[in-house]
Write an enzyme that holds these catalytic residues in place. Structure first.
Site, short mmCIF file in Angstrom:
data_model
loop_
_atom_site.label_atom_id
_atom_site.label_comp_id
_atom_site.label_asym_id
_atom_site.label_seq_id
_atom_site.Cartn_x
_atom_site.Cartn_y
_atom_site.Cartn_z
N LYS A 485 -59.43 -87.21 7.90
CA LYS A 485 -57.97 -87.10 7.97
C LYS A 485 -57.51 -85.79 7.34
O LYS A 485 -58.27 -85.18 6.57
CB LYS A 485 -57.34 -88.28 7.22
CG LYS A 485 -57.73 -88.34 5.75
CD LYS A 485 -57.39 -89.69 5.13
CE LYS A 485 -57.80 -89.72 3.67
NZ LYS A 485 -57.81 -91.06 3.13
N ARG A 583 -49.99 -100.90 -0.34
CA ARG A 583 -49.59 -99.83 0.58
C ARG A 583 -49.63 -100.43 1.98
O ARG A 583 -48.69 -101.05 2.41
CB ARG A 583 -50.53 -98.63 0.41
CG ARG A 583 -50.13 -97.42 1.17
CD ARG A 583 -51.03 -96.21 0.85
NE ARG A 583 -52.43 -96.42 1.26
CZ ARG A 583 -53.37 -95.47 1.17
NH1 ARG A 583 -53.06 -94.29 0.67
NH2 ARG A 583 -54.59 -95.72 1.56
N TYR A 709 -40.38 -61.32 -8.89
CA TYR A 709 -39.06 -61.97 -8.87
C TYR A 709 -38.58 -62.40 -10.25
O TYR A 709 -39.39 -62.84 -11.08
CB TYR A 709 -39.11 -63.23 -7.99
CG TYR A 709 -39.04 -62.94 -6.50
CD1 TYR A 709 -37.94 -62.30 -5.94
CD2 TYR A 709 -40.09 -63.33 -5.67
CE1 TYR A 709 -37.90 -62.06 -4.57
CE2 TYR A 709 -40.05 -63.09 -4.31
CZ TYR A 709 -38.95 -62.44 -3.77
OH TYR A 709 -38.89 -62.21 -2.44
N MET A 758 -43.88 -65.87 -1.78
CA MET A 758 -44.24 -66.65 -0.59
C MET A 758 -45.54 -66.13 0.02
O MET A 758 -46.42 -66.92 0.38
CB MET A 758 -43.11 -66.58 0.43
CG MET A 758 -43.32 -67.54 1.60
SD MET A 758 -42.06 -67.38 2.87
CE MET A 758 -40.61 -67.94 2.03
C1 LIG Z 1 -58.76 -91.40 2.28
C2 LIG Z 1 -59.36 -92.71 2.32
C3 LIG Z 1 -60.67 -92.92 1.88
C4 LIG Z 1 -61.52 -91.88 1.23
O1 LIG Z 1 -61.22 -91.79 -0.14
P1 LIG Z 1 -61.95 -90.74 -1.10
O2 LIG Z 1 -61.42 -91.04 -2.44
O3 LIG Z 1 -61.56 -89.39 -0.61
O4 LIG Z 1 -63.39 -90.98 -0.97
C5 LIG Z 1 -61.22 -94.18 2.06
N1 LIG Z 1 -60.51 -95.18 2.61
C6 LIG Z 1 -59.23 -95.01 3.01
C7 LIG Z 1 -58.50 -96.16 3.60
C8 LIG Z 1 -58.60 -93.78 2.87
O5 LIG Z 1 -57.35 -93.62 3.25
#
Ligand SMILES: *Cc1c(COP(=O)(O)O)cnc(C)c1O
Length: 814
Positions: A485, A583, A709, A758
């Site tokens: 992701k 969540r 700045y 920036m």
């Molecule tokens: C991001 C995520 C992981 C991985 O977690 P890490 O701490 O990066 O190993 C595992 N399971 C879910 C559902 C996640 O969203």
């Protein structure tokens, strides 16, 4: 030349030909399925390693047309129609035994090099010097392992007067095996340091292991100023020692005098004197140069040739992959020009799957070769049997000798190619393989995007090592999902996915559907879980063969509706439970209801049931983690008793894998660990990403002035200020302003001055040797991401995912 029949190999290595024709000749081996090019004399060797099992690739190799296999007893092997199969008790050992036999046919001297650092540089420099004088062969790149050494030795041929072979180890017992194969007449022990210390209790032990390489050597070169090496070398018998020292501790005295940009070295080697001058002042280069000169001297290279060491280029062992214009990728390998390095570069090319079309741009090969014609015949065969779809030659020799390659295009020189308006490329992976004098870096810079020179460098090998570290915590049958992701935690998209696919992870997971579609469009075939299937995307999701996470009744309803409307197919989904995160996910109380709803859908498969830990990285939360694990277990039990097929269960993230591995269930989800951050022991991780920029301008600022700045960059003294073309829009957090953060330039840490802008940042380089164009490290090995996170009061996750998409990613292969 390497050539054995299956029958011969079977006899030499105590193996059996279990099917096929034992008289077939083998002249080549393949250990990586991505490198295979249909060739009827290449055998695929299925090696069983700690983390990697070649037998998993046998089916793929058979599909590609390979009919020669070397397999291990007791391993699962698919049906292999028309194949010729050799079987051994231990394939790696048998292959090494074969190579020992082959090595014994080489009649000329072998130089064996080991040590903690500098092996590859010493090997390359020595090779360059020897090549000015004789016909030498060397290990490719840093092929120095249990597999790299036999592959190197396969290059031996009595047409070479000398061979230089590198040996590297990381554990007890490894050197004896390498020694058996290499058995060098001349030994080089570069030095001893901390590398790979984790597997050795003392430096003494490590020297004792490494020195085994020289068991049967006649001469040994080393630096007597390493006391441990000196002591143990003196215990060897029947060997002539060349113990160099700058402190009069050995029998080869060396004097060094440094000036600003170069070093003069005088070596008094047993009655003869060698004087050299090298364009380096760092101690590693000086040490390497001394070792190389003594070795060359021993090998009867005339002093005037040895003194040409000052012309030998620095060793660049890495191949860099860069995004180029017209949706293309370039691999620039212009560091050496010889047939062997072309072969290796073609192997790297064949591993690229981001664009299908593969192009080679090749200059004349500047290798000392008595017989150019036969060298180019070999090159032509190599190209024709490789993955190359388009061939472009640059230079007079290639134009003459390679003109018969079908569809080939030729240019007299690099400039002609660059100015040819008709030269077009798009959707290609382009390998640039040029001798230095052809200046192919000009082609590279013309093809690359030049918009922004800040890059995030991703080390692909380090990523594989991290993956293997986590695998080592798991049972072999436990599946792995890798979380890709957020653009693989900032490190890239299909590039990473393709690597993971090759390394046989089981699933990928992304947060949103577009990330999944991007991977599918790039040809990624692994199953992919989409964790946030928003409303209205079920259709698309399945059109791209993606699998949804179902975490509430709304999504479940949409999924059910989709299944109902597409009765002819079966759809997979992953059911998420909330065990403490609050969540996404169903609650424990909803379990029975969820199961009942799922059972109503006739054409679905519960691919997996999972939950997510809140604080697996924290000992203070261990009680809570245990509660989560217990709740999850009871949910799993409900599922097991409600469905008559096996459902995959998973709960561990990276920290979970390290700290709660007994709860690995059937699968784990690896995230941050792959990208080099460990909850338990950072020393087990390899850094994978380096954010780099360069000095774009320099100015002197007197102490009464301010920088940047809001006049926030106050100065304590008259200062030299460097401007870097990176700002908060690139992901350099503004919280690092005004001395909070630092960067590294030429090995030195320097503070950020004033407010980060920036697109630009100013740093104080007073009293430091810098020039415009010098490389600047923002984070990486020397400036760990975890330290930066601490300064910013955040976690490493945020640092690595914040590098903006306008920063070009460069993928580096060691
Ligand atoms: C991001 C995520 C992981 C991985 O977690 P890490 O701490 O990066 O190993 C595992 N399971 C879910 C559902 C996640 O969203």
């Amino acid at each position: 030349m390497f050539k054995y029949s299956l029958q011969q190999i079977a006899q030499l290595t105590n193996s059996k030909v279990v099917c096929g024709d034992a008289s077939i000749n083998i002249s080549n081996v393949c250990l990586d399925s991505r490198n295979y090019n249909l060739d009827s004399n290449t055998i695929f060797i299925a090696i069983v390693g700690k983390q990697h099992n070649g037998h998993n690739y046998i089916r793929e190799m058979h599909c590609k047309g390979c009919r020669l296999f070397w397999i291990q007893e007791g391993q699962n092997v698919p049906e292999l129609p028309n194949a010729n199969v050799l079987q051994s008790k231990n394939v790696l050992e048998a292959y090494q035994n074969l190579i020992s036999d082959f090595r014994n046919h080489f009649k000329n001297p072998i130089v064996g090099i080991t040590g903690s650092n500098g092996k590859t540089v010493v090997k390359e420099w020595l090779y360059s010097i020897l090549s000015m004088h004789t016909n030498a062969v060397r290990s490719p790149r840093s092929y120095n392992s249990q597999i790299g050494v036999p592959l190197s030795l396969q290059l031996l041929d009595n047409k070479y007067d000398i061979a230089i072979i590198e040996a590297g180890i990381s554990e007890y017992g490894e050197m004896a095996k390498l020694e058996k194969m290499i058995s060098p007449e001349i030994g080089v022990f570069t030095n001893i340091g901390d590398a790979h210390q984790e597997n050795f209790s003392t430096i003494k032990d490590k020297v004792a292991e490494k020195i085994k390489l020289f068991k049967n050597s006649k001469q040994l070169i080393y630096c007597a100023d390493y006391n441990e090496i000196h002591q143990q070398a003196n215990q060897l018998v029947n060997i002539e020692l060349f113990a160099w020292s700058t402190k009069n501790q050995g029998n080869v005295n060396v004097e060094i005098s440094k000036s600003e940009k170069s070093t003069q070295i005088r070596i008094a080697c047993k009655g003869e004197e060698i004087k050299i001058n090298i364009p380096y002042v760092d101690s590693a280069s000086i040490e390497n140069a001394i070792t190389v000169c003594i070795a060359a001297h021993l090998l009867n290279v005339p002093t005037e040739i040895i003194s040409r060491i000052n012309t030998v280029p620095p060793v660049e062992m890495r191949l860099e992959l860069k995004q180029a214009k017209n949706n293309s990728t370039i691999i620039n390998d212009s560091y050496n020009s010889d047939v062997q390095s072309l072969k290796i570069a073609l192997e790297v090319l064949s591993k690229q799957s981001q664009q299908e079309k593969k192009t080679l741009i090749l200059s004349d090969i500047q290798q000392n070769s008595a017989d150019k014609k036969s060298m180019y015949i070999q090159v032509q065969e190599m190209i024709e049997n490789s993955c190359v779809d388009r061939f472009v030659g640059v230079g007079g020799e290639v134009s003459t000798h390679l003109k018969n390659i079908a569809g080939a295009e030729f240019y007299e020189n690099t400039q002609d190619l660059l100015t040819d308006k008709n030269f077009k490329y798009s959707n290609e992976v382009i390998l640039l393989k040029g001798a230095r004098s052809f200046l192919f870096e000009k082609i590279a810079s013309s093809f690359e995007f030049q918009t922004h020179k800040t890059v995030l460098e991703i080390n692909m090998q380090a990523m594989v090592n991290n993956l293997n570290y986590y695998k080592s915590k798991l049972k072999p049958e436990t599946k792995i999902t890798v979380m890709v992701k957020a653009f693989s935690y900032g490190s890239g998209s299909y590039e990473i996915a393709h690597l993971l696919e090759h390394h046989k992870v089981d699933y990928l997971a992304v947060a949103f559907i577009d990330e999944g579609i991007e991977l599918r469009n790039a040809g990624v075939r692994l199953p992919i879980i989409v964790m946030n299937p928003e409303r209205g995307i079920m259709e698309d999701l399945f059109a791209y063969d993606l699998e949804p996470e179902i975490h509430n009744f709304d999504v479940l309803q949409e999924f059910a509706y989709h299944c109902k409307n597409n009765k002819e197919k079966v759809f997979s989904a992953h059911i998420k439970f909330d065990t403490g995160m609050k969540r996404y996910g169903f609650s424990l109380q909803e379990t029975n209801c969820v199961i009942a709803e799922l059972q109503k859908i006739k054409n679905m498969k519960v691919a997996s049931v999972f939950s997510h830990l809140v604080g697996a990285d924290s000992t203070e939360l261990d009680d809570f983690t245990q509660e989560q694990l217990d709740i999850f277990k009871s949910i799993c039990n409900e599922f097991d008793s409600s469905f008559d097929y096996k459902i995959i269960k998973h709960i561990l993230n990276s920290a979970g894998i390290e700290r709660f591995s007994s709860y690995q269930f059937d699968m784990v989800r690896l995230g941050i660990g792959l990208y080099g951050i460990s909850a338990v022991d950072q020393s087990k991780m390899q850094n994978i990403s380096t954010l780099k920029t360069f000095v774009s301008s320099l100015r002197n600022v007197s102490k009464d002035k301010t920088v940047g700045y809001s006049r926030r960059g106050k100065l304590q003294r008259d200062s030299k200020i460097a401007v870097l073309p990176i700002g908060y829009a690139d992901g350099l957090n503004r919280g690092l302003s005004r001395g909070t953060g630092s960067v590294v330039i030429n090995g030195q840490k320097v503070p950020i001055v004033g407010n980060i802008c920036m697109d630009a940042t100013m740093v104080d380089v007073t009293n430091i040797d810098v020039a415009i164009g010098d490389e600047v490290i923002i984070f990486g090995e020397q400036l760990p991401i975890s330290e930066m996170a601490e300064l910013l009061n955040t976690i490493p996750y945020e640092i690595i995912t914040s590098v903006s998409r306008r920063v070009k990613r460069v993928y580096v292969y060691e």
